[in-house]
Design a protein around this motif. Structure first.
Motif, mmCIF file in Angstrom:
data_model
loop_
_atom_site.group_PDB
_atom_site.id
_atom_site.type_symbol
_atom_site.label_atom_id
_atom_site.label_comp_id
_atom_site.label_asym_id
_atom_site.label_seq_id
_atom_site.Cartn_x
_atom_site.Cartn_y
_atom_site.Cartn_z
ATOM 1 N N TYR A 161 -9.851 -14.471 -83.076
ATOM 2 C CA TYR A 161 -10.812 -15.517 -83.453
ATOM 3 C C TYR A 161 -10.562 -16.831 -82.712
ATOM 4 C CZ TYR A 161 -12.679 -12.499 -87.041
ATOM 5 O OH TYR A 161 -13.293 -11.454 -87.696
ATOM 6 N N ALA A 162 -9.884 -16.733 -81.564
ATOM 7 C CA ALA A 162 -9.553 -17.947 -80.812
ATOM 8 C C ALA A 162 -10.790 -18.669 -80.291
ATOM 9 C CB ALA A 162 -8.621 -17.600 -79.656
ATOM 10 N N ASP A 163 -11.894 -17.938 -80.095
ATOM 11 C CA ASP A 163 -13.110 -18.575 -79.605
ATOM 12 C C ASP A 163 -14.066 -18.928 -80.743
ATOM 13 O OD1 ASP A 163 -13.792 -16.007 -80.298
ATOM 14 O OD2 ASP A 163 -15.063 -15.643 -78.546
ATOM 15 N N GLN A 164 -13.570 -18.800 -81.988
ATOM 16 C CA GLN A 164 -14.422 -19.086 -83.137
ATOM 17 C C GLN A 164 -13.824 -20.135 -84.072
ATOM 18 O OE1 GLN A 164 -16.275 -15.568 -84.998
ATOM 19 N NE2 GLN A 164 -15.417 -14.352 -83.319
ATOM 20 N N GLY A 165 -12.843 -20.874 -83.574
ATOM 21 C CA GLY A 165 -12.315 -21.984 -84.360
ATOM 22 C C GLY A 165 -10.823 -21.957 -84.610
ATOM 23 N N VAL A 166 -10.136 -20.872 -84.243
ATOM 24 C CA VAL A 166 -8.677 -20.823 -84.404
ATOM 25 C C VAL A 166 -8.041 -21.348 -83.128
ATOM 26 C CG1 VAL A 166 -6.667 -19.348 -84.741
ATOM 27 C CG2 VAL A 166 -8.772 -18.874 -85.999
ATOM 28 N N ILE A 167 -7.159 -22.339 -83.275
ATOM 29 C CA ILE A 167 -6.549 -22.952 -82.077
ATOM 30 C C ILE A 167 -5.029 -22.827 -82.050
ATOM 31 C CG2 ILE A 167 -8.395 -24.567 -81.532
ATOM 32 C CD1 ILE A 167 -5.351 -25.795 -83.409
ATOM 33 N N GLY A 168 -4.436 -22.349 -83.147
ATOM 34 C CA GLY A 168 -2.983 -22.311 -83.161
ATOM 35 C C GLY A 168 -2.425 -21.309 -84.135
ATOM 36 N N PHE A 169 -1.109 -21.134 -84.050
ATOM 37 C CA PHE A 169 -0.383 -20.198 -84.908
ATOM 38 C C PHE A 169 0.851 -20.915 -85.443
ATOM 39 C CE2 PHE A 169 2.460 -16.489 -85.661
ATOM 40 C CZ PHE A 169 1.644 -15.802 -86.556
ATOM 41 N N GLY A 194 -3.382 -17.646 -75.871
ATOM 42 C CA GLY A 194 -3.838 -19.014 -75.624
ATOM 43 C C GLY A 194 -3.729 -19.953 -76.808
ATOM 44 N N LEU A 195 -3.007 -19.537 -77.853
ATOM 45 C CA LEU A 195 -2.907 -20.366 -79.045
ATOM 46 C C LEU A 195 -1.700 -21.294 -78.984
ATOM 47 C CD1 LEU A 195 -3.748 -17.803 -81.875
ATOM 48 C CD2 LEU A 195 -5.294 -19.350 -80.662
ATOM 49 N N LEU A 196 -1.843 -22.428 -79.609
ATOM 50 C CA LEU A 196 -0.761 -23.392 -79.791
ATOM 51 C C LEU A 196 0.298 -22.817 -80.722
ATOM 52 C CD1 LEU A 196 0.041 -26.600 -79.757
ATOM 53 C CD2 LEU A 196 -1.122 -26.594 -81.954
ATOM 54 N N ALA A 197 1.567 -23.017 -80.410
ATOM 55 C CA ALA A 197 2.665 -22.595 -81.275
ATOM 56 C C ALA A 197 3.171 -23.792 -82.056
ATOM 57 C CB ALA A 197 3.806 -21.989 -80.452
ATOM 58 N N ALA A 198 3.026 -23.743 -83.400
ATOM 59 C CA ALA A 198 3.371 -24.902 -84.231
ATOM 60 C C ALA A 198 4.071 -24.465 -85.511
ATOM 61 C CB ALA A 198 2.124 -25.701 -84.556
ATOM 62 N N PRO A 199 5.307 -23.957 -85.411
ATOM 63 C CA PRO A 199 6.042 -23.557 -86.611
ATOM 64 C C PRO A 199 6.641 -24.739 -87.345
ATOM 65 C CG PRO A 199 7.412 -23.251 -84.681
ATOM 66 C CD PRO A 199 6.070 -23.718 -84.175
ATOM 67 N N HIS A 200 6.884 -24.549 -88.647
ATOM 68 C CA HIS A 200 7.618 -25.543 -89.429
ATOM 69 C C HIS A 200 9.115 -25.486 -89.068
ATOM 70 C CE1 HIS A 200 4.020 -25.780 -91.766
ATOM 71 N NE2 HIS A 200 4.561 -26.435 -92.772
ATOM 72 N N GLY A 201 9.742 -26.643 -89.091
ATOM 73 C CA GLY A 201 11.191 -26.720 -88.896
ATOM 74 C C GLY A 201 11.671 -28.138 -89.102
ATOM 75 N N THR A 220 5.255 -25.874 -79.106
ATOM 76 C CA THR A 220 4.748 -27.075 -78.445
ATOM 77 C C THR A 220 4.495 -28.192 -79.458
ATOM 78 O OG1 THR A 220 2.565 -26.045 -78.511
ATOM 79 C CG2 THR A 220 3.752 -25.952 -76.439
ATOM 80 N N ARG A 221 4.468 -27.832 -80.755
ATOM 81 C CA ARG A 221 4.504 -28.789 -81.853
ATOM 82 C C ARG A 221 5.424 -28.235 -82.921
ATOM 83 N NH1 ARG A 221 -1.608 -29.743 -82.588
ATOM 84 N NH2 ARG A 221 -1.284 -28.919 -84.681
ATOM 85 N N VAL A 222 6.027 -29.131 -83.699
ATOM 86 C CA VAL A 222 6.894 -28.713 -84.801
ATOM 87 C C VAL A 222 6.384 -29.345 -86.085
ATOM 88 C CG1 VAL A 222 9.229 -28.774 -85.765
ATOM 89 C CG2 VAL A 222 8.908 -28.438 -83.312
ATOM 90 N N GLY A 223 6.139 -28.502 -87.084
ATOM 91 C CA GLY A 223 5.748 -29.004 -88.390
ATOM 92 C C GLY A 223 6.924 -29.699 -89.054
ATOM 93 N N HIS A 224 6.816 -30.975 -89.284
ATOM 94 C CA HIS A 224 7.855 -31.858 -89.822
ATOM 95 C C HIS A 224 8.785 -32.298 -88.692
ATOM 96 C CE1 HIS A 224 6.362 -31.348 -93.816
ATOM 97 N NE2 HIS A 224 6.473 -30.031 -93.729
ATOM 98 N N GLY A 225 9.931 -31.659 -88.523
ATOM 99 C CA GLY A 225 10.825 -32.014 -87.425
ATOM 100 C C GLY A 225 11.680 -33.237 -87.646
ATOM 101 N N SER A 319 -3.053 -33.086 -80.238
ATOM 102 C CA SER A 319 -4.035 -32.184 -80.829
ATOM 103 C C SER A 319 -4.604 -31.235 -79.784
ATOM 104 C CB SER A 319 -5.179 -32.994 -81.450
ATOM 105 O OG SER A 319 -6.041 -33.491 -80.443
ATOM 106 N N ARG A 320 -5.426 -30.306 -80.273
ATOM 107 C CA ARG A 320 -6.192 -29.429 -79.392
ATOM 108 C C ARG A 320 -7.660 -29.859 -79.320
ATOM 109 N NH1 ARG A 320 -4.533 -24.261 -77.435
ATOM 110 N NH2 ARG A 320 -2.384 -24.536 -76.754
#
Length: 349
Positions: A161-169, A194-201, A220-225, A319-320
């Motif tokens: 669903y990357a072309d329907q509104g999902v931009i990251g994981f 092609g999705l952004l990688a944004a795990p919590h840590g 490429t992003r970290v949730g909290h950090g 952001s994306r």
């Protein structure tokens, strides 16, 4: 006299907001009444519950309250209402772009399965975006407490669903449990799609959990950090790589990671050159939305309006959002700082 600008009028992007946690308290009461769900007192009073998740018992209580709230979302209409109201709240707080995080497996049992659940969510996002003018996209998040194979299934779904509104994981829940490397295959699937990688840590766990996000999941992003502030070498690495930390000051305090807003290391990260995007995390449980996080930076950490504007820029840059949206938001930040609109007012708060 120094000019104090309204942070709600500061254009910004919102990159750390969880789906159920974005609900208005009044909406939760309505839905609970609609479905006959008994809410504990902690969710009925209109005030954020007293939470402390730095031990397992406290985290279990937080998750239990969240799960009860989520159980009140049972129909496509409920999903549409939540997303529309969330968008309205974000627009009111100056957000011009929202990336909302959701684990569709949590809603699948009541919405007809995993694929229908995600499609209902994406339909609601598109409708709310049309109605409010807010750009909205979705990060599909795996649950760290579940098997890594489940995460791979979600990663494949997200890519589909990357072309329907999902931009990251993403990867959420208690970062003290398990290892980031257990989810490396899921994140590889997402990145290859092609999705952004944004795990919590780096919230409930220390700097090592942030390093694991970088080394094992290539975030490429970290949730909290925020706990990266305890490791100067890690701060330099985040700054050098331009990895945005999605910092949520109010939730850090509400969960007991820090005792008071002044203890959240916003200034440490900022001065080290680590890009930040302030986020509200779960307003339903933590009691404050996006603009309030900027007020914390101003009042508890002495951020000037120039520095608040830079935080807003960093949120947009992390952001994306499409390039035209970025340009518009960044121009709005400059206008806010320049006082060319009606958003500047003299005096104090």
């Amino acid at each position: 006299m120094e000019r104090v600008r309204d942070v709600r009028a500061l254009p910004k992007a919102h990159l750390h907001l969880h789906f159920t946690g974005s609900m208005r308290p009044a909406t939760l009461l309505d839905l609970a009444d609609k479905y006959g769900v008994h809410l504990p007192e902690a969710l009925k009073g209109g005030e954020p519950p007293k939470l402390r998740a730095t031990d397992e018992r406290g985290w279990f209580r937080f998750q239990r309250l969240y799960d009860i709230a989520r159980s009140c979302l049972r129909s496509p209409e409920d999903i549409q209402r939540l997303v529309r109201e969330t968008a309205e709240e974000d627009v009111r707080d100056g957000s011009g772009w929202l990336e909302i995080q959701v684990d569709p497996t949590s809603y699948a049992p009541r919405l007809g399965g995993l694929i229908p659940a995600l499609e209902i969510i994406l339909d609601a996002v598109r409708a709310a975006s049309r109605e409010t003018g807010l750009g909205i996209r979705v990060l599909v998040a795996a649950n760290r407490m579940k098997h890594p194979l489940d995460a791979r299934t979600l990663a494949r779904l997200a890519v589909r669903y990357a072309d329907q509104g999902v931009i990251g994981f993403g990867l959420s829940n208690d970062e003290r449990r398990g290892f980031a490397r257990d989810f490396d295959r899921a994140f590889a699937i997402a990145r290859d799609g092609g999705l952004l990688a944004a795990p919590h840590g780096g919230e409930l766990s220390g700097p090592a959990s942030v390093r694991d996000c970088l080394d094992d999941l290539h975030a490429t992003r970290v949730g909290h950090g925020v706990r990266a502030a305890e490791d100067p070498a890690l701060l330099r690495r985040l700054a050098d790589r331009g990895v945005t930390c999605e910092v949520c000051p109010a939730s850090n305090v509400a969960l007991g990671v820090y005792e008071k807003p002044e203890d959240v290391p916003l200034r440490t990260l900022y001065d080290a050159g680590v890009p930040m995007a302030l986020g509200a995390d779960d307003p339903l449980l933590f009691g404050s939305r996006l603009a309030a996080q900027y007020e914390i930076a101003r009042t508890a950490h002495g951020f000037s309006d120039t520095e608040l504007a830079e935080l807003a820029r960093q949120s947009v840059q992390g952001s994306r959002a499409p390039e035209d949206v970025r340009r518009k938001l960044l121009a709005g930040v400059d206008a806010w700082l320049g006082g060319t609109g009606s958003d500047a007012r003299p005096g104090g708060e």
